[in-house]
Scaffold this motif. Structure first.
Motif, PDB file in Angstrom:
ATOM      1  N   SER A  52      55.407  35.151  43.820  1.00 10.62           N
ATOM      2  CA  SER A  52      56.158  35.703  44.943  1.00 10.62           C
ATOM      3  C   SER A  52      55.493  35.233  46.225  1.00 10.62           C
ATOM      4  N   PHE A  53      56.278  34.779  47.181  1.00  7.98           N
ATOM      5  CA  PHE A  53      55.728  34.298  48.441  1.00  7.98           C
ATOM      6  C   PHE A  53      55.873  35.333  49.549  1.00  7.98           C
ATOM      7  N   SER A  54      55.823  36.595  49.184  1.00  6.93           N
ATOM      8  CA  SER A  54      55.861  37.673  50.165  1.00  6.93           C
ATOM      9  C   SER A  54      54.431  37.943  50.640  1.00  6.93           C
ATOM     10  N   PRO A  55      54.170  37.942  51.954  1.00  9.19           N
ATOM     11  CA  PRO A  55      52.799  38.069  52.452  1.00  9.19           C
ATOM     12  C   PRO A  55      52.155  39.417  52.187  1.00  9.19           C
ATOM     13  N   ASN A  56      52.935  40.440  51.877  1.00  9.99           N
ATOM     14  CA  ASN A  56      52.359  41.779  51.686  1.00  9.99           C
ATOM     15  C   ASN A  56      52.096  42.107  50.226  1.00  9.99           C
ATOM     16  N   THR A  57      52.176  41.136  49.341  1.00  5.74           N
ATOM     17  CA  THR A  57      51.979  41.418  47.918  1.00  5.74           C
ATOM     18  C   THR A  57      50.675  40.798  47.416  1.00  5.74           C
ATOM     19  N   ASN A  58      50.209  41.378  46.358  1.00  5.72           N
ATOM     20  CA  ASN A  58      49.080  40.821  45.622  1.00  5.72           C
ATOM     21  C   ASN A  58      49.580  40.432  44.241  1.00  5.72           C
ATOM     22  N   MET A  59      48.968  39.414  43.661  1.00 11.03           N
ATOM     23  CA  MET A  59      49.349  38.959  42.336  1.00 11.03           C
ATOM     24  C   MET A  59      48.111  38.979  41.452  1.00 11.03           C
ATOM     25  N   SER A  60      48.223  39.604  40.287  1.00 12.59           N
ATOM     26  CA  SER A  60      47.107  39.638  39.347  1.00 12.59           C
ATOM     27  C   SER A  60      47.334  38.603  38.262  1.00 12.59           C
ATOM     28  N   MET A  61      46.319  37.765  38.059  1.00 14.26           N
ATOM     29  CA  MET A  61      46.387  36.734  37.031  1.00 14.26           C
ATOM     30  C   MET A  61      45.316  37.030  35.988  1.00 14.26           C
ATOM     31  N   PRO A  62      45.707  37.256  34.724  1.00 15.33           N
ATOM     32  CA  PRO A  62      44.698  37.499  33.690  1.00 15.33           C
ATOM     33  C   PRO A  62      43.834  36.251  33.467  1.00 15.33           C
ATOM     34  N   VAL A  90      38.676  33.111  51.301  1.00 18.85           N
ATOM     35  CA  VAL A  90      38.720  33.864  50.048  1.00 18.85           C
ATOM     36  C   VAL A  90      40.141  34.369  49.848  1.00 18.85           C
ATOM     37  N   VAL A  91      40.754  33.953  48.737  1.00 16.88           N
ATOM     38  CA  VAL A  91      42.141  34.335  48.456  1.00 16.88           C
ATOM     39  C   VAL A  91      42.272  35.229  47.218  1.00 16.88           C
ATOM     40  N   ALA A  92      41.176  35.416  46.465  1.00 19.46           N
ATOM     41  CA  ALA A  92      41.238  36.270  45.276  1.00 19.46           C
ATOM     42  C   ALA A  92      39.849  36.789  44.941  1.00 19.46           C
ATOM     43  N   GLU A  93      39.837  37.926  44.275  1.00 20.48           N
ATOM     44  CA  GLU A  93      38.598  38.511  43.764  1.00 20.48           C
ATOM     45  C   GLU A  93      38.750  38.716  42.266  1.00 20.48           C
ATOM     46  N   VAL A  94      37.643  38.478  41.548  1.00 21.92           N
ATOM     47  CA  VAL A  94      37.639  38.627  40.094  1.00 21.92           C
ATOM     48  C   VAL A  94      36.481  39.555  39.722  1.00 21.92           C
ATOM     49  N   PRO A  95      36.773  40.812  39.348  1.00 21.73           N
ATOM     50  CA  PRO A  95      35.683  41.720  38.955  1.00 21.73           C
ATOM     51  C   PRO A  95      35.125  41.326  37.586  1.00 21.73           C
ATOM     52  N   MET A  96      33.803  41.383  37.466  1.00 20.23           N
ATOM     53  CA  MET A  96      33.121  41.098  36.201  1.00 20.23           C
ATOM     54  C   MET A  96      32.338  42.349  35.810  1.00 20.23           C
ATOM     55  N   LEU A  97      32.731  42.990  34.714  1.00 23.24           N
ATOM     56  CA  LEU A  97      32.032  44.178  34.247  1.00 23.24           C
ATOM     57  C   LEU A  97      30.760  43.771  33.520  1.00 23.24           C
ATOM     58  N   SER A  98      29.745  44.620  33.605  1.00 22.69           N
ATOM     59  CA  SER A  98      28.455  44.315  32.997  1.00 22.69           C
ATOM     60  C   SER A  98      28.604  44.092  31.493  1.00 22.69           C
ATOM     61  N   SER A  99      27.738  43.235  30.971  1.00 24.14           N
ATOM     62  CA  SER A  99      27.791  42.916  29.550  1.00 24.14           C
ATOM     63  C   SER A  99      26.474  42.300  29.108  1.00 24.14           C
ATOM     64  N   LEU A 100      26.322  42.141  27.805  1.00 29.32           N
ATOM     65  CA  LEU A 100      25.153  41.502  27.206  1.00 29.32           C
ATOM     66  C   LEU A 100      25.610  40.251  26.482  1.00 29.32           C
ATOM     67  N   VAL A 101      24.961  39.123  26.798  1.00 33.20           N
ATOM     68  CA  VAL A 101      25.233  37.875  26.090  1.00 33.20           C
ATOM     69  C   VAL A 101      24.073  37.677  25.112  1.00 33.20           C
ATOM     70  N   PRO A 102      24.328  37.827  23.809  1.00 37.78           N
ATOM     71  CA  PRO A 102      23.251  37.711  22.824  1.00 37.78           C
ATOM     72  C   PRO A 102      22.641  36.309  22.799  1.00 37.78           C
ATOM     73  N   PHE A 115      44.981  37.939  43.459  1.00 40.22           N
ATOM     74  CA  PHE A 115      45.283  37.021  44.562  1.00 40.22           C
ATOM     75  C   PHE A 115      45.930  37.772  45.716  1.00 40.22           C
ATOM     76  N   MET A 116      45.452  37.493  46.915  1.00 39.93           N
ATOM     77  CA  MET A 116      46.020  38.052  48.141  1.00 39.93           C
ATOM     78  C   MET A 116      46.987  37.002  48.699  1.00 39.93           C
ATOM     79  N   ILE A 117      48.266  37.176  48.426  1.00 40.93           N
ATOM     80  CA  ILE A 117      49.283  36.182  48.759  1.00 40.93           C
ATOM     81  C   ILE A 117      49.324  35.921  50.270  1.00 40.93           C
ATOM     82  N   GLY A 118      49.126  36.951  51.064  1.00 40.67           N
ATOM     83  CA  GLY A 118      49.146  36.779  52.522  1.00 40.67           C
ATOM     84  C   GLY A 118      48.110  35.778  53.003  1.00 40.67           C
ATOM     85  N   ARG A 119      46.927  35.806  52.402  1.00 35.57           N
ATOM     86  CA  ARG A 119      45.882  34.848  52.796  1.00 35.57           C
ATOM     87  C   ARG A 119      46.243  33.424  52.379  1.00 35.57           C
ATOM     88  N   LEU A 120      46.903  33.291  51.219  1.00 34.19           N
ATOM     89  CA  LEU A 120      47.357  31.955  50.803  1.00 34.19           C
ATOM     90  C   LEU A 120      48.386  31.408  51.788  1.00 34.19           C
TER      91      LEU A 120
END
Length: 185
Positions: A52-62, A90-102, A115-120
């Motif tokens: 969507s190219f609406s400036p007031n929307t955010n888009m979540s991409m898995p 900065v046009v998107a943020e990706v949260p990373m939850l804590s974890s253990l890598v064996p 994604f913050m479409i308005g910034r794009l």
């Protein structure tokens, strides 16, 4: 003057100490050498996304993030946030939850890039990139602070830094990624 038994005991103790130090130095320079992790990022469900190219929307991409640990020690990282940049913004943020890598294994972490479409849309490069093929070249950066745990007794503070180049084609709904990671103690 020391007796012959005391001299023998001191000599054997010194020899044993030299051997132990040599083994520790050899192991630390070979087997226990800290290696950089391999990180790969894979956007999921691109075919089903509606851009969507609406400036007031955010888009979540898995996103599927794979972290491969080549070390003989595990890496436990804390909650963190990755950032996706497009044209220096900065046009998107990706949260990373804590974890253990064996040790000597990999984990898959799922997250969402918000994604913050308005910034794009505000970026002057955006429309020219859409017109010339629809490919958006972005860069993501993440710092994962945590601890390297070796032999369950050695705990060192470390941070894994990852930079990914992402080419997202919104017309064909495909993405190519290439990541580089460094582990700093």
């Amino acid at each position: 003057m020391a007796s012959k038994g005391v001299k023998t005991c001191l000599g054997v103790s010194l020899l044993f100490l030299i051997i132990v130090v040599g083994v520790i130095v050899t192991l630390s320079l070979t087997i226990f050498k800290i290696r950089d992790p391999d990180v790969s990022v894979h956007p999921l469900g691109l075919k089903n996304l509606n851009f969507s190219f609406s400036p007031n929307t955010n888009m979540s991409m898995p996103m599927l993030i794979t972290i491969v640990n080549h070390n003989h020690g595990s890496f436990r990282y804390k909650n963190s946030t990755g950032y996706v940049n497009y044209g220096g913004t900065v046009v998107a943020e990706v949260p990373m939850l804590s974890s253990l890598v064996p040790p000597r294994s990999s984990i898959n972490v799922t997250s969402y890039a918000s994604f913050m479409i308005g910034r794009l849309l505000e970026n002057p490069k955006f429309w020219s990139d859409i017109v010339t093929g629809g490919t958006l070249n972005m860069t993501s950066t993440t710092a994962l602070p945590g601890k390297v745990i070796a032999l369950k007794i050695i705990k060192l503070k470390a941070t894994a830094y990852t930079t990914c180049d992402i080419s997202l084609n919104i017309i064909s709904k495909t993405a190519d990624t290439k990541c580089i990671s460094k582990l700093k103690l």
